[in-house]
Scaffold this active site. Structure first.
Site, short mmCIF file in Angstrom:
data_model
loop_
_atom_site.label_atom_id
_atom_site.label_comp_id
_atom_site.label_asym_id
_atom_site.label_seq_id
_atom_site.Cartn_x
_atom_site.Cartn_y
_atom_site.Cartn_z
N HIS A 166 16.53 -3.53 13.92
CA HIS A 166 16.85 -4.77 14.63
C HIS A 166 15.63 -5.47 15.19
CE1 HIS A 166 20.97 -3.30 14.34
NE2 HIS A 166 21.32 -4.55 14.53
N GLY A 167 14.60 -4.72 15.50
CA GLY A 167 13.42 -5.40 16.03
C GLY A 167 12.34 -4.43 16.46
#
Lengths: 460, 367
Positions: free
Chosen positions: A291-292
């Protein structure tokens, strides 16, 4: 194909070359994997996966790792260049790289024939409805569709448009309205206490759901209008009775990707107990990092992995407890309780997902129990309206609309448990159907929030 | 066309016809949006194109403008310059500088040409008109805001003015091509929402269109006074210190996101060229730093994002020293012993505080 290129180039035109590069590598790799045997086959698989992952790593994780290495170096008294590249993440990179990986792995495993038509393979990666935020499709489900002839069918087109309208409603009317409150509080948490964080986090839970499932509905609907079928990505996740059920209903295309290509590759549950639990935990850690590049996502993934493992450990005790207090004799109450607990745990993990950084996330967690007395005192001395305003910075009138929207959303989702709402309306009189359609369109016109927020998952 | 149709079967044609007939049922909604956008026209884009000229004419006649809405205020100020005689003092800036007027300089001819959210490009547009019309004042007070270097395009009507003045300054800076919004705004849903808001609330269309323009008009709503200053609506003036403090909490966040607070090297150069040009024409330039509410300032001092506000503050202070431009005021309200009662909200100081600031500077401004 032209529309997909145009769509992608709308954001940062030059990044189309990165996409073309990846497409070309994986296209060639797919053919070579199919045409060769033994080590050469493995080599091509490694080349394909490595080149895709290098691009993903460079754009998404390089700065993160570099900064952390610099911090460790600094801590150990070593000199390490803390250089930060000013790069913008190509839009949808995490999604289309995963779709490409899925293709080469499936070809390697012999479950999919290599695509010999470059244009069709490119379209599989670039198909614009799902290019930037999924659903992450499997080649078996998509490639053959690009060879089919698509006709204009009234029922299919209108069903697609209805789905798109519902997705837009969720995004523009619900998600973007909730974003006003969430952004306000999460931008500067130091101004708020427990009640505001609880409200903002619950709102965020629905914001991200409406934002992402709204996008998925628009993508699936747009594809349907053109005659393509994309997989479902959400299935009323907040009605889940356990964390594992939640992950079977939330971002289904990604969860199943991780299950098939990471969890099962690690050995899945066909191994000793501790290894099985480690596999679960590692899969969720990777999912968090997907996701990041931020420690907040790392903790978010770890937390969800922990929930699942703790769920396994505590299953026996929880069942015994439910039996002893008689909850098992009240199945509806038990379901409600389980859904409530699951929702609370998921909301708690969203704090790490939404917080700007790890410092903010822990600050919010530490503040959760605080401020409740102050809220009650404000309400008892100044009344509900002023009391809530004093504590949250928002008036009750401002809060009524988002609360009503959430109630409506959950009512619709509850109804959808038994039947798709589109099919329910199909048999109803025209005036009722059209009232509903007009209601949706007019509420978008009057209650929509325009030009403020892009889709959350675009950043991934 | 026939070739295309030959690919479509009869079944498809029937389905397409059926689809179009159903889709047409939504047409009334589209028509409604377009009609309301045109008829209510909250930004005076369609029906009241001469609204700006009317407002400027009324100001020139010495009248106040009631129910004022700063929609096309760049144009209003442009026409004001064209109509009004030369002033001793001209004020440029945003609404944060809108309180500098005759109340501070009773014996001087002053015109405040503030523009809502005004930036350097707006200042250039107005200075271009002043220069063209030979109406440069003796003293020019430039209100300094952190978003001075915003390069968002304004209405197309002033693009040529900006470009003309940039040429005079010897600058090769090019403004972003501005576009005429009127066509697309006809379908804008946010414009529609504003129109509906006007129609369904106390801000009735009739009141808005018929602004009172006498000297003593009732100042319940915003009123643009004849010297260009702004008299705030009663709801703002009636706010207590505590109410302002409470309102500052949520609004500082919005303010932090509202503008791009970042230095722009190209516009920094333009700013320097502009000041040197004005000084060479004998104009005394003064920088006015409007204060922020104490709470907002504290927040900005602490926060990474709005820390840029203070960066911009330092930049303008340095520029003033470099070009020998006098400074009045400060973003920091503590310099004027402010504890929050001198504000309408997080950004806007009340007239008494502005007067106090100007009076606190000895010989300020010197004429």
């Amino acid at each position: 194909m032209g529309a997909s290129c145009l769509f992608y180039m709308w954001f940062i035109p030059k990044y189309i070359f990165i996409l073309f590069f990846l497409i070309l590598i994986d296209y060639c790799a797919g053919i070579f994997i199919e045409d060769t045997q033994g080590r050469a086959r493995q080599c091509w698989l490694v080349v394909s996966i490595a080149s895709t992952c290098i691009v993903l790593f460079f754009f998404k994780y390089f700065n993160f790792f570099n900064q952390n290495l610099a911090a460790i170096g600094h801590f150990l008294g070593l000199s390490y260049p803390d250089h930060v590249f000013e790069i913008i993440l190509p839009i949808g990179l995490s999604f289309h790289t995963f779709q490409s990986l899925s293709y080469v792995i499936e070809v390697y495993k012999g479950r999919q024939k290599a695509e010999r038509h470059l244009g069709i393979y490119a379209l599989y990666v670039m198909f614009y409805p799902q290019l930037v935020s999924g659903p992450i499709e499997r080649p078996q489900h998509m490639l053959f569709q690009f060879r089919e002839k698509h006709y204009f069918e009234y029922r299919r087109v209108t069903d697609g448009l209805k789905l798109m309208a519902w997705g837009m409603f969720k995004k523009i009317v619900i998600a973007d309205r909730l974003a006003i409150f969430v952004n306000e509080i999460y931008t500067d948490p130091s101004l708020y206490h427990g009640p505001a964080f609880v409200m903002a986090t619950i709102f965020f839970a629905f914001q991200i759901y409406c934002d992402f499932s709204g996008y998925s509905d628009i993508a699936i609907g747009a594809a349907q209008v053109m005659g393509f079928r994309l997989m479902d990505n959400f299935n009323r996740p907040y009605f889940s009775k356990s964390i594992s059920e939640f992950w079977r209903r939330w971002h289904i295309s990604l969860s199943s990707w991780f299950k098939d290509y990471v969890y099962i590759s690690l050995g899945g549950n066909r191994c000793v107990r501790w290894r099985w639990q480690m596999n679960i935990f590692l899969t969720f850690l990777l999912s968090g990092m997907w996701h990041g590049a931020n420690w907040t996502f790392f903790i978010w993934g770890a937390l969800n992995g922990f929930y699942l493992i703790f769920g396994i450990w505590s299953a026996y005790i929880r069942n015994k407890l439910s039996q002893s207090i008689g909850l098992t004799r009240q199945p509806k109450l038990l379901k409600f309780w389980q859904a409530g607990v699951t929702f609370s745990l998921i909301c708690f993990s969203w704090i790490f997902f939404r917080a700007k950084d790890i410092h903010d996330a822990f600050y919010i967690v530490s503040q959760l129990p605080k401020g409740w007395g102050e809220l009650l005192e404000h309400i008892s001395t100044q009344g509900i309206g002023k009391g809530i305003y004093g504590c949250l910075g928002f008036g009750t009138r401002q809060l009524i609309l988002p609360l009503l929207l959430l109630v409506s959303l959950n009512a619709v989702e509850a109804v959808q448990r038994h039947n798709n709402i589109r099919h329910m309306f199909a048999g109803k009189p025209a005036w009722l159907r059209w009232s509903f359609y007009y209601g949706i369109v007019l509420s978008m016109v009057f209650l929509g929030v325009y030009g403020k927020n892009s889709f959350i998952y675009f950043q991934f | 066309m026939e070739k295309i149709l030959s690919y479509i079967s009869n079944f498809e044609i029937q389905d397409i016809k059926r689809f179009l007939s159903k889709a047409a049922r939504f047409f009334p909604i589209l028509i409604g949006i377009v009609c309301l956008n045109i008829l209510v026209d909250p930004g005076d884009m369609f029906l009241e194109k001469d609204h700006a000229r009317k407002t400027a004419t009324q100001l020139a006649c010495g009248k106040n403008i009631g129910n004022y809405r700063p929609v096309d205020d760049v144009l209003t100020r442009k026409y004001t310059i064209e109509i009004m005689p030369v002033s001793d003092i001209v004020v440029l800036g945003s609404s944060r500088s809108a309180e500098i007027g005759e109340n501070i300089f009773p014996n001087k001819k002053i015109m405040n040409l503030w523009i809502s959210g005004g930036s350097l490009l707006d200042d250039l547009a107005l200075l271009s008109v002043m220069d063209e019309q030979k109406k440069m004042p003796r003293t020019l007070i430039i209100g300094i805001d952190p978003w001075m270097f915003s390069s968002e395009p304004r209405r197309s009507e002033t693009s040529d003015d900006i470009q003309k003045f940039l040429k005079k300054l010897g600058s090769n800076y090019h403004t972003k091509p501005s576009f005429d919004q009127s066509f697309w705004i006809i379908l804008s849903l946010s414009y529609f929402q504003q129109a509906a808001n006007i129609l369904f609330t106390h801000d009735h269309l009739f009141v808005r269109r018929n602004f009172p323009t006498d000297e003593n008009c009732q100042k319940l709503e915003y009123t643009l006074l004849k010297d260009g200053t702004l008299s705030w609506a009663e709801t703002y003036r009636a706010r207590t210190k505590e109410e302002v403090r409470q309102l500052t909490i949520p609004t500082v966040h919005i303010g932090g996101k509202m503008f791009t607070f970042k230095p722009d090297q190209a516009l920094e150069k333009v700013m320097e060229q502009m000041i040197l040009y004005l000084q060479s024409r004998g104009v005394e330039v003064i920088f006015y730093f409007p204060p922020y509410h104490e709470y907002a300032y504290q927040w900005m001092s602490l926060k990474e994002k709005t820390f840029k506000v203070l960066e911009m503050d330092r930049y303008f202070q340095d520029l003033a020293r470099k070009l020998k431009v006098r400074i009045i005021g400060s973003f920091d309200p503590r310099q004027f012993d402010q504890t929050g009662d001198g504000f309408y909200d997080s950004y806007h100081a009340r007239p008494d505080l502005v007067k106090k600031i100007f009076n606190s500077y000895e010989s300020s401004p010197k004429f």
